[in-house]
Write a protein that holds these residues in place. Sequence first.
Motif, mmCIF file in Angstrom:
data_model
loop_
_atom_site.group_PDB
_atom_site.id
_atom_site.type_symbol
_atom_site.label_atom_id
_atom_site.label_comp_id
_atom_site.label_asym_id
_atom_site.label_seq_id
_atom_site.Cartn_x
_atom_site.Cartn_y
_atom_site.Cartn_z
ATOM 1 N N MET A 54 33.914 56.225 40.908
ATOM 2 C CA MET A 54 33.601 56.011 42.317
ATOM 3 C C MET A 54 34.379 54.798 42.815
ATOM 4 N N ALA A 55 34.673 54.771 44.101
ATOM 5 C CA ALA A 55 35.432 53.659 44.665
ATOM 6 C C ALA A 55 34.602 52.966 45.746
ATOM 7 N N GLN A 56 34.859 51.679 45.944
ATOM 8 C CA GLN A 56 34.191 50.890 46.972
ATOM 9 C C GLN A 56 35.180 50.616 48.102
ATOM 10 N N GLU A 57 34.714 50.788 49.338
ATOM 11 C CA GLU A 57 35.549 50.450 50.488
ATOM 12 C C GLU A 57 35.132 49.084 51.010
ATOM 13 N N ILE A 58 36.072 48.152 51.071
ATOM 14 C CA ILE A 58 35.812 46.792 51.526
ATOM 15 C C ILE A 58 36.861 46.436 52.571
ATOM 16 N N ASP A 59 36.385 46.173 53.801
ATOM 17 C CA ASP A 59 37.288 45.812 54.888
ATOM 18 C C ASP A 59 38.418 46.829 55.047
ATOM 19 N N GLY A 60 38.059 48.106 54.886
ATOM 20 C CA GLY A 60 39.028 49.169 55.093
ATOM 21 C C GLY A 60 39.917 49.467 53.903
ATOM 22 N N LYS A 61 39.758 48.733 52.805
ATOM 23 C CA LYS A 61 40.583 48.955 51.618
ATOM 24 C C LYS A 61 39.717 49.537 50.507
ATOM 25 N N ILE A 62 40.254 50.497 49.775
ATOM 26 C CA ILE A 62 39.529 51.159 48.707
ATOM 27 C C ILE A 62 39.778 50.439 47.382
ATOM 28 N N TYR A 63 38.684 50.100 46.697
ATOM 29 C CA TYR A 63 38.778 49.442 45.395
ATOM 30 C C TYR A 63 38.104 50.323 44.348
ATOM 31 N N THR A 64 38.833 50.647 43.290
ATOM 32 C CA THR A 64 38.247 51.389 42.182
ATOM 33 C C THR A 64 37.559 50.405 41.239
ATOM 34 N N THR A 65 36.836 50.961 40.265
ATOM 35 C CA THR A 65 36.194 50.111 39.265
ATOM 36 C C THR A 65 37.246 49.273 38.534
ATOM 37 N N ALA A 66 38.370 49.876 38.208
ATOM 38 C CA ALA A 66 39.443 49.136 37.531
ATOM 39 C C ALA A 66 39.958 47.998 38.404
ATOM 40 N N ASP A 67 40.062 48.236 39.712
ATOM 41 C CA ASP A 67 40.488 47.181 40.636
ATOM 42 C C ASP A 67 39.515 46.006 40.590
ATOM 43 N N LEU A 68 38.219 46.311 40.647
ATOM 44 C CA LEU A 68 37.205 45.268 40.639
ATOM 45 C C LEU A 68 37.216 44.487 39.331
ATOM 46 N N GLU A 69 37.421 45.186 38.235
ATOM 47 C CA GLU A 69 37.497 44.504 36.934
ATOM 48 C C GLU A 69 38.706 43.581 36.874
ATOM 49 N N GLU A 70 39.813 43.998 37.471
ATOM 50 C CA GLU A 70 41.006 43.156 37.500
ATOM 51 C C GLU A 70 40.798 41.947 38.402
ATOM 52 N N ILE A 71 40.158 42.157 39.557
ATOM 53 C CA ILE A 71 39.846 41.030 40.446
ATOM 54 C C ILE A 71 38.982 40.017 39.700
ATOM 55 N N ARG A 72 38.009 40.498 38.977
ATOM 56 C CA ARG A 72 37.130 39.603 38.217
ATOM 57 C C ARG A 72 37.924 38.791 37.196
ATOM 58 N N ARG A 73 38.798 39.459 36.468
ATOM 59 C CA ARG A 73 39.613 38.749 35.465
ATOM 60 C C ARG A 73 40.492 37.683 36.129
ATOM 61 N N GLN A 74 41.063 38.016 37.260
ATOM 62 C CA GLN A 74 41.929 37.063 37.961
ATOM 63 C C GLN A 74 41.156 35.817 38.394
ATOM 64 N N GLN A 75 39.953 36.022 38.898
ATOM 65 C CA GLN A 75 39.161 34.881 39.369
ATOM 66 C C GLN A 75 38.700 34.015 38.201
ATOM 67 N N ILE A 76 38.377 34.623 37.093
ATOM 68 C CA ILE A 76 37.992 33.855 35.903
ATOM 69 C C ILE A 76 39.157 32.993 35.436
ATOM 70 N N ASP A 77 40.359 33.547 35.467
ATOM 71 C CA ASP A 77 41.542 32.762 35.084
ATOM 72 C C ASP A 77 41.729 31.567 36.019
ATOM 73 N N ILE A 78 41.508 31.786 37.315
ATOM 74 C CA ILE A 78 41.627 30.681 38.278
ATOM 75 C C ILE A 78 40.579 29.605 37.985
ATOM 76 N N LEU A 79 39.352 30.040 37.700
ATOM 77 C CA LEU A 79 38.261 29.091 37.488
ATOM 78 C C LEU A 79 38.396 28.327 36.175
ATOM 79 N N LYS A 80 39.118 28.877 35.224
ATOM 80 C CA LYS A 80 39.375 28.132 33.991
ATOM 81 C C LYS A 80 40.231 26.898 34.264
ATOM 82 N N LYS A 81 41.073 27.008 35.287
ATOM 83 C CA LYS A 81 41.955 25.893 35.640
ATOM 84 C C LYS A 81 41.356 25.021 36.737
ATOM 85 N N ASP A 82 40.514 25.645 37.591
ATOM 86 C CA ASP A 82 39.938 24.926 38.736
ATOM 87 C C ASP A 82 38.499 25.394 38.910
#
Length: 227
Positions: A1-29
Amino acid sequence: MAQEIDGKIYTTADLEEIRRQQIDILKKDAGNADAICELVCANALLCEEYMIDFGPAWKNAALCREIAKYIPALIECEERRVIAANVCHRARAALYNHPRLSLRLMELERDAIIELNDEQAENLEMGIDPLNAEITRYSLNIMAADQKRFDDIENDGHLRKDPIEWTAEYEEAIARAEEKAHAELANEPRGMGFCFSYWPTLQRILFRDYGIRWRSPAEMNPGVIFD
Protein backbone atom coordinates in the motif's frame (compact mmCIF):
# COMPACT_ATOMS: atom_id res chain seq x y z
CA MET A 1 0.00 0.00 0.00
CA ALA A 2 1.16 3.56 -0.60
CA GLN A 3 0.67 6.77 1.39
CA GLU A 4 -0.17 10.07 -0.30
CA ILE A 5 1.46 13.06 1.41
CA ASP A 6 1.08 16.57 0.00
CA GLY A 7 0.18 15.10 -3.38
CA LYS A 8 3.18 12.75 -3.53
CA ILE A 9 2.89 8.97 -3.29
CA TYR A 10 5.20 7.19 -0.83
CA THR A 11 5.55 3.41 -0.75
CA THR A 12 6.58 1.46 2.33
CA ALA A 13 10.10 1.24 0.88
CA ASP A 14 10.14 5.03 0.44
CA LEU A 15 9.16 5.54 4.08
CA GLU A 16 11.80 3.10 5.27
CA GLU A 17 14.42 4.96 3.26
CA ILE A 18 13.27 8.33 4.64
CA ARG A 19 13.60 6.89 8.13
CA ARG A 20 17.13 5.65 7.46
CA GLN A 21 18.14 9.03 6.06
CA GLN A 22 16.86 10.91 9.09
CA ILE A 23 18.61 8.53 11.49
CA ASP A 24 21.88 9.16 9.65
CA ILE A 25 21.34 12.92 10.00
CA LEU A 26 20.57 12.60 13.71
CA LYS A 27 23.71 10.58 14.34
CA LYS A 28 25.66 13.66 13.28
CA ASP A 29 23.25 16.31 14.59
CA ALA A 30 21.09 14.91 17.40
CA GLY A 31 19.07 18.10 17.78
CA ASN A 32 18.11 18.59 14.12
CA ALA A 33 14.41 19.47 14.45
CA ASP A 34 13.64 18.92 10.75
CA ALA A 35 15.15 15.44 10.85
CA ILE A 36 13.29 14.60 14.05
CA CYS A 37 10.01 15.70 12.49
CA GLU A 38 10.62 13.67 9.32
CA LEU A 39 11.66 10.64 11.37
CA VAL A 40 8.66 10.48 13.68
CA CYS A 41 6.23 11.13 10.80
CA ALA A 42 7.81 8.32 8.78
CA ASN A 43 7.65 6.04 11.82
CA ALA A 44 3.95 6.71 12.36
CA LEU A 45 3.16 6.03 8.70
CA LEU A 46 5.23 2.83 8.78
CA CYS A 47 3.30 1.67 11.84
CA GLU A 48 0.11 2.00 9.85
CA GLU A 49 1.62 0.21 6.85
CA TYR A 50 2.92 -2.70 8.93
CA MET A 51 -0.56 -3.35 10.34
CA ILE A 52 -2.06 -4.10 6.92
CA ASP A 53 -2.84 -7.71 5.94
CA PHE A 54 -0.98 -9.40 8.80
CA GLY A 55 2.16 -7.41 8.04
CA PRO A 56 5.23 -7.13 10.30
CA ALA A 57 3.37 -5.30 13.07
CA TRP A 58 5.92 -6.52 15.62
CA LYS A 59 8.20 -3.78 14.28
CA ASN A 60 5.81 -1.10 15.53
CA ALA A 61 6.95 -1.29 19.14
CA ALA A 62 10.49 -0.28 18.20
CA LEU A 63 9.18 2.48 15.95
CA CYS A 64 6.95 3.79 18.75
CA ARG A 65 9.79 3.74 21.26
CA GLU A 66 11.76 5.85 18.82
CA ILE A 67 8.82 8.25 18.52
CA ALA A 68 8.61 8.51 22.31
CA LYS A 69 12.30 9.30 22.44
CA TYR A 70 12.19 12.17 19.93
CA ILE A 71 8.68 13.64 20.32
CA PRO A 72 9.55 15.80 23.39
CA ALA A 73 11.85 17.86 21.16
CA LEU A 74 8.91 18.63 18.84
CA ILE A 75 6.63 19.53 21.74
CA GLU A 76 9.09 22.28 22.59
CA CYS A 77 8.57 23.79 19.11
CA GLU A 78 5.32 25.75 18.98
CA GLU A 79 4.85 25.24 15.24
CA ARG A 80 5.30 21.46 15.52
CA ARG A 81 3.06 20.62 18.48
CA VAL A 82 0.08 19.65 16.32
CA ILE A 83 2.35 17.29 14.38
CA ALA A 84 3.66 15.85 17.65
CA ALA A 85 0.14 15.21 18.97
CA ASN A 86 -1.09 13.60 15.76
CA VAL A 87 2.02 11.44 15.34
CA CYS A 88 1.53 10.05 18.84
CA HIS A 89 -2.16 9.44 18.17
CA ARG A 90 -1.68 7.66 14.85
CA ALA A 91 1.25 5.56 16.02
CA ARG A 92 -0.62 4.47 19.14
CA ALA A 93 -3.64 3.45 17.05
CA ALA A 94 -1.34 1.04 15.18
CA LEU A 95 0.31 -0.33 18.34
CA TYR A 96 -1.23 -3.44 19.91
CA ASN A 97 -0.17 -5.50 22.93
CA HIS A 98 2.04 -2.78 24.44
CA PRO A 99 -0.07 -1.01 27.07
CA ARG A 100 2.81 0.73 28.84
CA LEU A 101 4.27 2.05 25.61
CA SER A 102 0.77 3.08 24.48
CA LEU A 103 0.32 4.93 27.76
CA ARG A 104 3.60 6.77 27.23
CA LEU A 105 2.48 7.89 23.77
CA MET A 106 -0.84 9.07 25.18
CA GLU A 107 0.93 11.07 27.87
CA LEU A 108 3.15 12.69 25.25
CA GLU A 109 0.11 13.42 23.09
CA ARG A 110 -1.47 15.13 26.08
CA ASP A 111 1.71 17.11 26.74
CA ALA A 112 1.53 18.44 23.20
CA ILE A 113 -2.19 19.24 23.35
CA ILE A 114 -1.88 21.15 26.61
CA GLU A 115 0.48 23.60 24.90
CA LEU A 116 -1.83 24.30 21.93
CA ASN A 117 -4.04 27.31 21.39
CA ASP A 118 -7.69 26.90 20.34
CA GLU A 119 -6.96 27.31 16.63
CA GLN A 120 -4.23 24.68 16.68
CA ALA A 121 -6.43 22.28 18.68
CA GLU A 122 -8.95 22.24 15.83
CA ASN A 123 -6.44 20.22 13.77
CA LEU A 124 -6.17 17.39 16.27
CA GLU A 125 -7.30 13.83 15.70
CA MET A 126 -8.35 13.43 19.35
CA GLY A 127 -9.49 15.91 22.00
CA ILE A 128 -8.10 16.21 25.50
CA ASP A 129 -11.13 14.81 27.35
CA PRO A 130 -11.35 11.41 25.61
CA LEU A 131 -7.56 11.20 25.76
CA ASN A 132 -7.55 11.76 29.52
CA ALA A 133 -10.21 9.08 29.91
CA GLU A 134 -8.03 6.60 28.00
CA ILE A 135 -4.97 7.53 30.05
CA THR A 136 -6.92 6.85 33.25
CA ARG A 137 -8.23 3.52 31.97
CA TYR A 138 -4.81 2.36 30.84
CA SER A 139 -3.19 3.44 34.09
CA LEU A 140 -5.75 1.54 36.19
CA ASN A 141 -5.54 -1.58 34.02
CA ILE A 142 -1.74 -1.62 34.16
CA MET A 143 -1.82 -1.19 37.93
CA ALA A 144 -4.31 -4.05 38.23
CA ALA A 145 -2.15 -6.29 36.00
CA ASP A 146 0.98 -5.46 38.01
CA GLN A 147 -0.88 -6.44 41.18
CA LYS A 148 -2.33 -9.60 39.55
CA ARG A 149 -5.89 -8.27 40.01
CA PHE A 150 -6.97 -9.54 36.60
CA ASP A 151 -10.68 -9.44 37.37
CA ASP A 152 -10.40 -5.65 37.81
CA ILE A 153 -9.09 -5.05 34.30
CA GLU A 154 -11.59 -3.16 32.15
CA ASN A 155 -12.10 -4.52 28.65
CA ASP A 156 -11.51 -2.05 25.81
CA GLY A 157 -13.98 -3.29 23.23
CA HIS A 158 -16.80 -5.69 22.44
CA LEU A 159 -14.43 -8.67 22.32
CA ARG A 160 -12.89 -10.02 25.51
CA LYS A 161 -9.09 -10.16 25.67
CA ASP A 162 -6.94 -12.27 27.94
CA PRO A 163 -6.00 -9.97 30.87
CA ILE A 164 -2.46 -11.37 30.67
CA GLU A 165 -1.99 -8.98 27.74
CA TRP A 166 -1.78 -6.11 30.25
CA THR A 167 1.19 -7.59 32.10
CA ALA A 168 4.76 -6.38 31.72
CA GLU A 169 5.91 -9.95 30.98
CA TYR A 170 3.59 -10.23 27.99
CA GLU A 171 4.46 -6.76 26.73
CA GLU A 172 8.17 -7.54 26.86
CA ALA A 173 7.81 -10.84 25.00
CA ILE A 174 5.05 -10.29 22.46
CA ALA A 175 7.01 -8.54 19.66
CA ARG A 176 9.62 -11.30 19.55
CA ALA A 177 6.93 -13.98 19.80
CA GLU A 178 4.94 -12.44 16.95
CA GLU A 179 8.02 -12.27 14.75
CA LYS A 180 8.73 -15.95 15.43
CA ALA A 181 5.13 -16.92 14.70
CA HIS A 182 5.14 -15.09 11.38
CA ALA A 183 8.46 -16.73 10.47
CA GLU A 184 7.03 -20.19 11.17
CA LEU A 185 3.99 -19.38 9.04
CA ALA A 186 5.91 -17.68 6.23
CA ASN A 187 4.40 -19.98 3.60
CA GLU A 188 0.84 -19.67 4.87
CA PRO A 189 -1.38 -17.39 2.73
CA ARG A 190 -2.48 -14.22 4.54
CA GLY A 191 -6.20 -13.91 4.28
CA MET A 192 -9.39 -15.43 5.64
CA GLY A 193 -8.66 -18.20 8.08
CA PHE A 194 -5.05 -17.19 8.73
CA CYS A 195 -5.86 -16.38 12.35
CA PHE A 196 -6.64 -20.07 13.00
CA SER A 197 -3.05 -20.93 12.13
CA TYR A 198 -1.57 -17.83 13.69
CA TRP A 199 -3.16 -17.88 17.14
CA PRO A 200 -2.20 -21.48 18.06
CA THR A 201 1.34 -20.85 16.77
CA LEU A 202 1.69 -17.67 18.81
CA GLN A 203 0.19 -19.40 21.84
CA ARG A 204 2.71 -22.23 21.61
CA ILE A 205 5.67 -19.86 21.19
CA LEU A 206 4.61 -17.69 24.13
CA PHE A 207 4.46 -20.71 26.42
CA ARG A 208 7.50 -22.53 25.04
CA ASP A 209 9.90 -19.60 24.91
CA TYR A 210 8.55 -17.22 27.55
CA GLY A 211 6.48 -19.31 29.96
CA ILE A 212 3.35 -17.25 29.25
CA ARG A 213 -0.04 -18.97 29.12
CA TRP A 214 -2.09 -16.87 26.72
CA ARG A 215 -5.69 -17.42 25.63
CA SER A 216 -6.51 -16.45 22.05
CA PRO A 217 -9.46 -14.24 21.03
CA ALA A 218 -11.29 -17.40 19.92
CA GLU A 219 -10.87 -18.94 23.36
CA MET A 220 -11.89 -15.72 25.12
CA ASN A 221 -14.97 -15.26 22.89
CA PRO A 222 -16.40 -18.77 22.28
CA GLY A 223 -19.66 -17.47 20.79
CA VAL A 224 -17.96 -15.27 18.18
CA ILE A 225 -17.19 -16.39 14.62
CA PHE A 226 -13.75 -15.28 13.45
CA ASP A 227 -12.40 -15.32 9.91
